[in-house]
Design a protein around this motif. Structure first.
Motif, PDB file in Angstrom:
ATOM      1  N   LEU A  74       0.828  -1.201   0.000  1.00 18.63           N
ATOM      2  CA  LEU A  74       0.000   0.000   0.000  1.00 18.63           C
ATOM      3  C   LEU A  74       0.865   1.255   0.000  1.00 18.63           C
ATOM      4  CD1 LEU A  74      -2.913  -0.831   2.452  1.00 18.63           C
ATOM      5  CD2 LEU A  74      -3.051  -0.419   0.018  1.00 18.63           C
ATOM      6  N   ARG A  77       2.386   2.162  -3.323  1.00 17.15           N
ATOM      7  CA  ARG A  77       1.511   2.766  -4.342  1.00 17.15           C
ATOM      8  C   ARG A  77       1.818   4.241  -4.540  1.00 17.15           C
ATOM      9  NH1 ARG A  77      -4.566   0.208  -3.315  1.00 17.15           N
ATOM     10  NH2 ARG A  77      -3.971  -1.908  -3.850  1.00 17.15           N
ATOM     11  N   THR A 128      -1.413  -2.026  -6.804  1.00 19.55           N
ATOM     12  CA  THR A 128      -0.192  -1.207  -6.828  1.00 19.55           C
ATOM     13  C   THR A 128       0.363  -1.124  -8.256  1.00 19.55           C
ATOM     14  OG1 THR A 128       0.283  -1.836  -4.558  1.00 19.55           O
ATOM     15  CG2 THR A 128       2.137  -1.023  -5.876  1.00 19.55           C
ATOM     16  N   ARG A 131      -1.796   1.076 -10.428  1.00 12.96           N
ATOM     17  CA  ARG A 131      -1.616   2.513 -10.200  1.00 12.96           C
ATOM     18  C   ARG A 131      -0.366   3.004 -10.916  1.00 12.96           C
ATOM     19  NH1 ARG A 131      -1.936   5.948  -4.536  1.00 12.96           N
ATOM     20  NH2 ARG A 131      -2.262   7.940  -5.564  1.00 12.96           N
TER      21      ARG A 131
END
Lengths: 343, 643
Positions: A74, A77, A128, A131
């Motif tokens: 996370l 990202r 991830t 993105r």
């Protein structure tokens, strides 16, 4: 990953317990620690190193390791331009098989213990990567547009990135994007709407129905001038998967005798009920519907006209239905049905 | 139903969320403070009456049902109640006009519910698809016509109408909150800890709209009421096990708030009213359709036979979706409960009752490549719903077909192939609440003569591929496609014999009743073979000669060995006899009731014989004269047919 989860779930159902099962209280603490650790990482390299370490330790001590994998992914990202090595590490996690299981947050949990992976490592890794990819594709699109490089545009195979770029593109950029001739229905729909391109819209709606085409169709009444939109919606070559939605979308056009006539003409066909619902949305159609009922050109048109009155929230429509239900000249079965509606 | 979510991301979100309550927006793959990337396009309601790759807007879906009801004599709508906002709640009844089976017995009923939890958009689509599927096939003359004629099917596509409309009002927006961020309920301790930090309103509303307005509003906002946590969980508001178990709450803000009293909510009262259309005493199946986790939750009521049948049925239905374990069966132990609708119907009526959780699996949106948001399982990608509609329609059809009743062999004929001369004719006919057998013909078979045997059952026994028209397995089922036929009895010397009949199959009969070699009532309810007995066969000039027929319906349910006592449901099958004549085993067996040559020794060979002698003595005498008259007439006309 799914195979492992399924096996574990089956095992739990059969009365056993998964080796990797952890109670929620233990999860809470593991996540808290992992989140603090991830936030404290100074840079991408540190995070990448932790991914490696966590993956290795997942074999022997999966709970803290999987919590750390998830939190680190996370945090990653936020990286703008990740290093190739980091990307490879994340890619490797997209087929990660979970080791830790817990109860689902399931209100039916008492029913026998539906057990699920505690951490969605693979899904988080996908997110991830996505993105990063989309940011890169958007940048590439912008660059290609600036250069006017059609071939470079065509090489960017990312419909979502295209759609986002279309939303903010200038007129000149839109024309360039149009020239790239994407086959993706979502991209074509987005271009048709931004450019007001009726030809492109027609092509999309004549091709086999897709969710993107349905989105385009729903937007036509606002995106195009009413007479143009009517032509598109009333296209006899529309794919059958769009016809009902097209009729209903006609009800959102500026009311006109032409639209009303198009809907009335379709009352007796396979999508006549959709015409009826569209007509029901505007009480100005009531007199025409009354004429249909009086003239009863055919049984289907009569039924759909009655349905339109049924759906029309209008006292005049109800009065017409009441009169119909008391008219001995009308078919008994229809009168009975209409009486049921009025109750 | 299942407020199922993965722990992982719920916890993650508690780390990343800053405010206690947030209005968040679902995106395909856009990121931001209030954006939740799903990993696939966010489905928006589609204004289309006909099914699309997506989820239909409520008004269009309801209009579709209105249209189907108006255009079919076998589909009727009933208003079963009103929501808190005074919207009608509609049930669709699929059935012929009478309450009788084609044979004249009291019709069974089934209830399939959808849309009890607002955010579970797959449910109304799947339940409405059942209506659409049957409407399209109502004149098939086969399986679907049989179900419409012999079953009273009640379907509720959207029970929680107000809640469903609220989710469609905010198709990509929702309120997510920790408990402490919203109005504090009177009894905070009653909220199970795991229900904190959940999406509550907008696209992810689960409950009904009691004490909730239509505005999506986070606590601390001005100009609106922060009521997003309120409402009643309709799947906790039921009369059985109300306010029981640890999956309930008496806090009005809880996702699983059970309401002030059992059946306090108009939606639940409407559901019960729908059951009464059965009428309730005739119900044999209840399915409440939810998302997600791909499972048949069920209820063990403690009645062993019912519980076993409910498990077997769930497995059959699951098989129709692609595998016995694709939708595993997971029943609540007897005596436990949470106040759900399946418990109410299971305990009150002792019928198979399920909470069917549609896909995705417990992995949620990960099944479709999601990015792991904990509630993404409630957002099925639009591109998946058409397949799910088909799969669950097949599963429901299996359930309805099986619960319509076990198969019985109710008619047979034997004719000479060369002359079409009828040598044996038998038929079980309704006699009050039972069947009586009438059969005539001397049944004596000659060696070297080809005979045609026609057997007819009380339901379509096989599935025919719609494209090829070939008999095939119904989806996920596995049965012997041809019946096994034997002759048993005592030969001329009195010795018992039993042998499988060597036959040339002419197959299941699809041609309409009344036509040459047709079905009895429905396509594929009859089967035909040709056989020839060799010289020296013990069946030639046998003292006693009877048929032994072994067959199952297309879900593997074996024959009722005694058609005289009509099978019914009473917490298990009643009057459904097995080979030993027992009616408490729910397994059925082989039919040996048809006696071609009768020496008066009831069931002399080959099993119990069930009701083989019921009505035979008197009817045989009475019908013999009529048969002889008919035989004479047939001979004078050439090649007569009795069918």
């Amino acid at each position: 990953m799914r195979l492992c989860a399924a096996a574990c779930i089956a095992f739990i159902w059969s009365g056993g317990a998964c080796a990797g099962y952890v109670p929620r209280s233990a999860l809470d603490e593991a996540v808290r620690i992992a989140a603090v650790t991830a936030k404290s990482a100074p840079d991408e390299s540190t995070l990448a190193a932790r991914l490696d370490a966590a993956r290795l330790s997942a074999v022997s001590d999966p709970l803290p390791a999987e919590a750390e994998l998830q939190q680190t992914l996370l945090r990653l990202r936020e990286a703008i331009a990740p290093q190739a090595a980091t990307r490879m590490q994340v890619e490797a996690l997209t087929d990660y098989s979970p080791q830790t299981y817990t109860d689902a947050l399931d209100d039916e949990r008492a029913r026998g213990g539906l057990t699920v992976p505690a951490f969605e490592i693979a899904a988080t890794a996908r997110g991830t990567l996505r993105r990063w990819d989309k940011a890169a594709h958007r940048a590439a699109l912008v660059s290609a547009l600036r250069r006017g490089d059609l071939e470079a545009l065509r090489a960017i195979d990312d419909a979502a990135a295209w759609r986002e770029q279309i939303a903010v593109a200038s007129d000149a950029e839109l024309l360039l994007l149009r020239s790239a001739d994407s086959a993706d229905p979502g991209v074509r729909s987005a271009l048709a709407l931004r450019l007001g391109d009726t030809s492109l819209a027609r092509d999309v709606l004549r091709a086999p129905a897709t969710p993107a085409g349905l989105t385009l169709l729903a937007a036509l009444p606002e995106a195009f001038e009413s007479t143009v939109a009517l032509t598109l919606l009333n296209d006899p070559d529309l794919d059958s998967g769009y016809r009902s939605a097209a009729r209903l979308a006609m009800s959102r056009l500026v009311w006109s005798a032409e639209t009303q006539q198009a809907l009335l003409a379709g009352l007796g066909d396979a999508d006549g009920a959709s015409s009826a619902q569209a007509l029901a949305r505007d009480p100005r159609n009531l007199p025409a519907l009354r004429r249909i009922i009086a003239d009863a050109p055919d049984d289907l048109s009569l039924r759909r006209a009655l349905l339109a009155l049924h759906w029309m929230e209008d006292a005049g429509a109800s009065a017409t239905l009441a009169a119909f239900s008391h008219d001995p000249a009308q078919p008994a079965s229809l009168r009975a049905e209409v009486s049921q509606w009025l109750r | 139903m299942a407020a199922l979510s993965r722990v992982t991301a719920a916890l993650l979100f508690s780390v990343t969320a800053t405010a206690a309550a947030q209005v968040l927006t679902l995106t395909e793959d856009s990121y931001g403070d209030t954006l939740v990337p799903l990993g696939y396009p966010v489905p928006l309601p589609v204004d289309s009456q006909t099914p699309v790759d997506g989820f239909r807007r409520y008004a269009a879906l309801q209009a579709r049902l209105d249209e189907l009801a108006l255009s079919s004599d076998s589909i009727r709508e009933q208003t079963i109640g009103q929501t808190l906002a005074q919207r009608p709640i509609t049930a669709v009844q699929l059935s012929d006009a009478d309450a009788l089976t084609a044979e004249g017995f009291a019709e069974p009923a089934a209830l399939i519910n959808g849309g009890i939890h607002a955010r579970e958009w797959g449910s109304p689509e799947v339940v409405a698809a059942l209506v659409e599927h049957y409407a399209e096939r109502q004149n098939d003359g086969g399986l679907y016509r049989y179900l419409l004629d012999n079953l009273n099917l009640i379907v509720i596509p959207v029970l929680n109408v107000d809640g469903f409309l609220q989710t469609q009002r905010y198709p990509d927006t929702f309120l997510q909150t920790e408990y402490s961020g919203d109005p504090t309920p009177a009894d905070l301790s009653a909220e199970p800890a795991e229900y904190r930090n959940y999406p509550r309103d907008g696209r992810f509303r689960r409950k009904n709209m009691r004490n909730v307005d239509e505005t999506l509003c986070a606590a601390g906002s001005t100009g609106c009421v922060a009521d997003g946590m309120l409402g009643v969980d309709l799947n906790r508001n039921n009369t059985h096990a109300f306010a029981s178990g640890n999956q309930n709450s008496n806090a009005s803000g809880s996702l699983v708030y059970h309401g002030v009293s059992a059946a306090s909510e108009p939606e639940i009262q409407a559901l019960y009213a729908a059951g009464n259309l059965g009428p309730a005493a005739r119900l044999r199946l209840y399915v409440d359709t939810h998302t997600f986790s791909r499972v048949y939750y069920g209820v063990n009521t403690g009645r062993t036979r019912r519980d076993a049948l409910a498990r077997a049925l769930a497995q059959r239905m699951s098989a129709a979706t692609g595998g016995v374990d694709r939708y595993p069966y997971n029943p609540t132990p007897a005596g436990q409960g949470i106040g759900s609708t399946d418990e109410r119907f299971a305990y009150d009526y002792q019928i198979p009752a399920y909470t069917l959780e549609l896909e995705p699996s417990a992995n949620g949106g990960s099944d479709y490549g999601s990015f792991g948001y904990h509630h993404d399982g409630f957002v099925l990608p639009a591109s998946e719903i058409a397949r799910v509609r088909e799969e669950i329609t097949a599963a429901n059809t299996v359930g309805l077909y099986r619960m319509a009743g076990p198969p019985s062999l109710i008619a047979a004929q034997v004719r000479r192939v060369d002359s079409d001369l009828l040598v044996y004719d038998a038929r079980w006919m309704r006699d009050g609440s039972t069947r009586a057998l009438t059969q005539f013909g001397d049944g004596n078979l000659e060696p070297g003569v080809a005979y045609r045997l026609w057997l007819a059952f009380n339901k379509p026994m096989r599935w025919r591929d719609p494209q090829t028209q070939a008999i095939t397995q119904f989806i996920g089922q596995s049965i012997d496609l041809a019946p096994q036929i034997a002759l048993t009895g005592r030969d001329a010397g009195g010795a018992a014999f039993s042998f499988a009949l060597a036959t040339t199959a002419e197959g299941w009969r699809a041609t309409p009743p009344g036509t040459s070699a047709g079905c009895l009532r429905y396509a594929d309810d009859a089967y035909q073979v040709v056989f020839t007995l060799p010289t020296g066969s013990p069946a030639i000039e046998a003292r006693r000669l009877q048929l032994a027929v072994t067959a199952t319906d297309f879900t593997g349910q074996a024959l009722d060995t005694n058609p005289a006592t009509v099978a019914d449901w009473a917490g298990g099958w009643a009057n459904y006899e097995d080979d030993a004549g027992r009616a408490d085993t729910d397994v059925g067996g082989s039919d040996r009731t048809l006696v071609l040559v009768d020496d008066g020794s009831s069931a002399a060979a080959g099993g119990s014989g069930g009701g083989g002698s019921v009505g035979l003595g008197s009817s045989l005498t009475l019908l013999l004269a009529a048969w002889l008259r008919r035989q004479r007439a047939q001979k004078s006309r050439g090649k007569p047919r009795l069918q």
